[in-house]
Design a protein around this motif. Sequence first.
Motif, PDB file in Angstrom:
ATOM      1  N   TRP A  95      37.882  75.563 -18.345  1.00  0.00           N
ATOM      2  CA  TRP A  95      37.170  76.499 -17.476  1.00  0.00           C
ATOM      3  C   TRP A  95      36.480  75.810 -16.307  1.00  0.00           C
ATOM      4  O   TRP A  95      35.459  76.291 -15.808  1.00  0.00           O
ATOM      5  N   GLN A  96      37.054  74.730 -15.834  1.00  0.00           N
ATOM      6  CA  GLN A  96      36.465  73.985 -14.726  1.00  0.00           C
ATOM      7  C   GLN A  96      36.230  74.876 -13.509  1.00  0.00           C
ATOM      8  O   GLN A  96      37.145  75.496 -12.986  1.00  0.00           O
ATOM      9  N   GLY A  97      34.989  74.968 -13.092  1.00  0.00           N
ATOM     10  CA  GLY A  97      34.632  75.740 -11.907  1.00  0.00           C
ATOM     11  C   GLY A  97      34.264  77.184 -12.177  1.00  0.00           C
ATOM     12  O   GLY A  97      33.713  77.852 -11.295  1.00  0.00           O
ATOM     13  N   MET A  98      34.537  77.689 -13.381  1.00  0.00           N
ATOM     14  CA  MET A  98      34.310  79.106 -13.635  1.00  0.00           C
ATOM     15  C   MET A  98      32.839  79.491 -13.616  1.00  0.00           C
ATOM     16  O   MET A  98      32.492  80.639 -13.332  1.00  0.00           O
ATOM     17  N   MET A  99      31.957  78.545 -13.892  1.00  0.00           N
ATOM     18  CA  MET A  99      30.533  78.869 -13.905  1.00  0.00           C
ATOM     19  C   MET A  99      29.856  78.109 -12.770  1.00  0.00           C
ATOM     20  O   MET A  99      29.221  77.084 -12.967  1.00  0.00           O
ATOM     21  N   SER A 100      30.027  78.615 -11.550  1.00  0.00           N
ATOM     22  CA  SER A 100      29.528  77.909 -10.374  1.00  0.00           C
ATOM     23  C   SER A 100      28.646  78.769  -9.479  1.00  0.00           C
ATOM     24  O   SER A 100      28.263  78.331  -8.403  1.00  0.00           O
ATOM     25  N   SER A 101      28.321  79.966  -9.903  1.00  0.00           N
ATOM     26  CA  SER A 101      27.581  80.878  -9.034  1.00  0.00           C
ATOM     27  C   SER A 101      26.089  80.553  -9.017  1.00  0.00           C
ATOM     28  O   SER A 101      25.482  80.405 -10.083  1.00  0.00           O
ATOM     29  N   PRO A 102      25.483  80.454  -7.830  1.00  0.00           N
ATOM     30  CA  PRO A 102      24.023  80.334  -7.772  1.00  0.00           C
ATOM     31  C   PRO A 102      23.381  81.544  -8.442  1.00  0.00           C
ATOM     32  O   PRO A 102      23.896  82.656  -8.366  1.00  0.00           O
ATOM     33  N   HIS A 103      22.237  81.328  -9.079  1.00  0.00           N
ATOM     34  CA  HIS A 103      21.690  82.412  -9.900  1.00  0.00           C
ATOM     35  C   HIS A 103      20.174  82.332 -10.074  1.00  0.00           C
ATOM     36  O   HIS A 103      19.636  83.009 -10.955  1.00  0.00           O
ATOM     37  N   VAL A 104      19.503  81.568  -9.240  1.00  0.00           N
ATOM     38  CA  VAL A 104      18.052  81.388  -9.388  1.00  0.00           C
ATOM     39  C   VAL A 104      17.389  81.537  -8.024  1.00  0.00           C
ATOM     40  O   VAL A 104      17.893  81.013  -7.028  1.00  0.00           O
ATOM     41  N   GLY A 105      16.282  82.246  -8.005  1.00  0.00           N
ATOM     42  CA  GLY A 105      15.401  82.227  -6.843  1.00  0.00           C
ATOM     43  C   GLY A 105      16.014  82.740  -5.559  1.00  0.00           C
ATOM     44  O   GLY A 105      15.867  82.111  -4.505  1.00  0.00           O
ATOM     45  N   TYR A 106      16.674  83.898  -5.610  1.00  0.00           N
ATOM     46  CA  TYR A 106      17.232  84.474  -4.379  1.00  0.00           C
ATOM     47  C   TYR A 106      16.104  84.941  -3.468  1.00  0.00           C
ATOM     48  O   TYR A 106      15.168  85.599  -3.908  1.00  0.00           O
ATOM     49  N   ILE A 107      16.244  84.612  -2.182  1.00  0.00           N
ATOM     50  CA  ILE A 107      15.268  85.085  -1.196  1.00  0.00           C
ATOM     51  C   ILE A 107      15.926  85.956  -0.145  1.00  0.00           C
ATOM     52  O   ILE A 107      15.247  86.636   0.620  1.00  0.00           O
ATOM     53  N   HIS A 108      17.259  85.925  -0.083  1.00  0.00           N
ATOM     54  CA  HIS A 108      18.017  86.792   0.806  1.00  0.00           C
ATOM     55  C   HIS A 108      18.924  87.684  -0.030  1.00  0.00           C
ATOM     56  O   HIS A 108      18.964  87.599  -1.253  1.00  0.00           O
ATOM     57  N   TRP A 109      19.704  88.528   0.644  1.00  0.00           N
ATOM     58  CA  TRP A 109      20.622  89.405  -0.092  1.00  0.00           C
ATOM     59  C   TRP A 109      21.702  88.602  -0.792  1.00  0.00           C
ATOM     60  O   TRP A 109      22.210  88.999  -1.831  1.00  0.00           O
ATOM     61  N   ASN A 110      22.041  87.453  -0.230  1.00  0.00           N
ATOM     62  CA  ASN A 110      23.029  86.586  -0.873  1.00  0.00           C
ATOM     63  C   ASN A 110      22.336  85.326  -1.375  1.00  0.00           C
ATOM     64  O   ASN A 110      21.117  85.252  -1.423  1.00  0.00           O
TER      65      ASN A 110
END
Length: 955
Positions: free
Chosen positions: A625-640
């Motif tokens: 599963w190399q790369g499958m868990m790469s999404s930023p997920h902490v401390g959003y300050i903008h819509w993305n």
Amino acid sequence: MPTKELHLVKQGSAAKIYVDPKGKDYEGLRRVAQSFAADVKQVTEVEPEIYTQLNKLDGTVIIAGSIGSNDFIDDLIAEGTVDVSAIQNKRECYKIQVVEQPTAGVDKALVIVGSDKRGTIYGLYSLSEKIGVSPWVYWADIVPEKKPALSIPDNQLHVISKEPSVKYRGIFLNDDWPSLGSWVTQRFGDFNEDFYDKVFELILRLKGNYLWPAMWSAEFSLNGKSSPIANAKHAQEYGIIMGTSHHEPLFRAGSEWQKVYSQYGTSNLWDFARNKQAITDFWEDGIKRNQDFDNLITLGMRGESDSALEGSDQENIDLLKDIILTQKELLKKYNLEHAPQILAVYKEVEKYWYGTAGVEGLKDWDVLNDVTILLADDNFGNLRKIPTKNERNRSAGWGMYYHFDYHGGPHSYEWLNTTPLEKVWEQMCMAFDYGIREVWIVNVGDLKPMELPISYFLDLAYDFEAWGTGAINRTVEYTNRWVEQQFGYALEQETCLGIAQLLGDYIRMNGRRKPEIIYPSTFSPIHYNEAHRVLEQAVMIEKAAGKYDELIPEQLKDAYFQLVYFPAVASANVVKMQIYAGLNHLYAKRNSMLANTYAALTRETIERDKYLELVYNSGISDGKWQGMMSSPHVGYIHWNAEGWKYPDVNTLTPARGSLMIVDVEGTEQAYVSGTANLRVFTNLQKENYRITISNGGEAGFEYQVRSSVDWIKLEKIRGWIEAGETLQVSVDWEKVKEASTGEITISGAGNIVKVKAAVDWIDIPDMPPMTFIETHNIVSIEAEHTITRVSKSGVVWKTIDSYGRSLSSVKMFPDAVSFEQPEDAPCLEYRILVQQDTDYSLTAYIAPTNNLSQTSGLKYAISFDDEAPVIKDALPTNFEGGNHDNEPWCRAVMDNIHAVTTSHALTKGLHTLRFYGLDAGLVLQKLVLSAAQLPYSYLGPEESFYTSGTASILS
């Protein structure tokens, strides 16, 4: 008499599988037969052979085919051996039957006959499930139980399936970078047929039939490996109905235009008004390319990169009419005018569908009578609009575009599952009850790690009778069954039930507030002990995940990590991280050395977050599963995710001394060691209290105490007491009762600190059952704790267990009925005892439902005793669901609640509170009556004390 059995594998030999090479569905059935044979091999190490010649068959065989597409099965039907009357002329049904000696040389045949190709495929994959192979065998590495032989009792092999409840049932791969795209490119090279074959198989194993493919940088009909169009050809063979997303009309992927526009003209403008001929030619080539495949054809058009059209409402509606007429002419040119078509009423297109006060919309335009109208949620799992009673039976039907993942405002969420099954049930049942039964499509982002909600969504769509409105509170049962399917052969039932509970707990935690938008300030570290209560829940989730991990056998470790451990622990870790950071900020502000303790804990959770991601990407399933868990997920300050960061912490310089801080429920005072008195105001009758003690040394100490007769706890304190010393905390409750004051004695290492507390001591007189008692200006009530539920016009209030931010929710059923006046509406009754004559505020905590029609709001009414009800709309007049520029909607979906307040003058004593439901879709979770302004907390006050008793229901 012994039970007869059918031996699929016996003494190292497997039953042969026969598919008719002359059948029009042969290519697809051959692929699925090979997949089924691989399933048998996983279980037994023996792989069945696939045959296309009847005279080669002997012994026990499996015959798979659909009516009219398998000569051998058709002969069995003609001679009356196989009766298909229960499935004939139905969609996607199958029958499984054992036939003795159907032809020369064959002792026994397991006949799987489908009403059509997908029916046959569902039948084959149902056999995979019977032998213990999970639908997630590839996508979650579920290793089935190994067996030397496979035998199934004949009485389990006589099956007639149902017709699916929803016609088109599918998933949308979206927001596919960085995670899914990274994994696909390193494993398959591209979004090609090798990748999509795995997706097609999963959809069919889950009894789905529909797919919107990945589209951020992929072109489904161009990315094939053996040929550009290979993906579409394989989908056709498998029987997967293809679509394109809401902004990709006539078979063309969104990213194709900028790559090929020069073939059609000199302008790259994706603007039909200014570049009509080039875009029309572009669409025509899409029709030529994909016309021979089964598609649900997307009509309409949005702006570049899924943006809104430019122009006024009237201009855009007129433009859409021109676009749709052009598209329909193109379809007619290629004899596709009767092919199924769909128009997505998504975001601003909803306004063009319904029209405005001065502009007529598209909804009454007869050109669209043969087009399925795809409604949408608000991108956060809350339906936006639903058909009126007069609209529900339109011939082309209605669809729903739902979200488990979203890239957009007010904040994106693309990491883990944050949508509890209870919410999916409540919202999608309402969709079905309002006649939305043609199409259900759900945005699943990267596909992983949405395994559980994908299964549930597709099962709900396939068998609404089993799991829908008439099956309230079966989500726990569903989760139990799902866990049993993945792990049951290797675990005790109690362990499976515990894992199912863990899954429900972590998803509910994420549903309360999405991980991306939890901040150090989200949960109050001062009021109602909130931060510590939430922290305790996160720690319990973490401990449970570790506990069950120790019970998982080695062959299922990777599967458990993907499906349970990682999403549960990673979610809990983010909650801990932000709460630790919040406590660090609190104690740094107080100049307490506890700030350093929480700084260290925050850093630990940050490193833990990185480590868990690394294990997922590299440390399981041999790096699959190399790369499958790469999404930023902490401390959003903008819509993305732009600008996301881990929380900052403050570190104080140690300065040894005798300064201490004692904090009881948020009231603090600094003073020197020794005997000291601090007057605090708190309710010592409440169950949990936190006392915090710190000094100028290395660190402080913090723990919770529980109110009980012998309220004593021994602990060690670093920094204040020398190593090995103990601390004793006690309270004399008899003196508290006598004097209405309490003295908390804290002693250790020769130091004694006494904290005096003024106490609200209430001797409760004889009270009726279920009476809520005001303490400290507050009465907090969980919605299900009524004294009476009054139904009207056949509409009743029902509890939806474990739904919402605290205990549960209550909702009116049937869920498609509204009321104009409170006296005609069903109501909930609560009994309360207030302590003063004053003005109170009543805050209703209501699920973040949107206004479901152009004319309705989300109205309810409140009355006390015999007073006339006060009508209130939970939605402000400027509310616009799904509009990320609309602050009330943004707040509602971020907090996952509507918190709405009314004012009431009450006298001291007993009162009956009545809550009337007026608008359909209203879901009540909690009520809080307060005589003073409530301090900030995310979840509100915990439920107040109430006398024992049970609720009643009046019809």
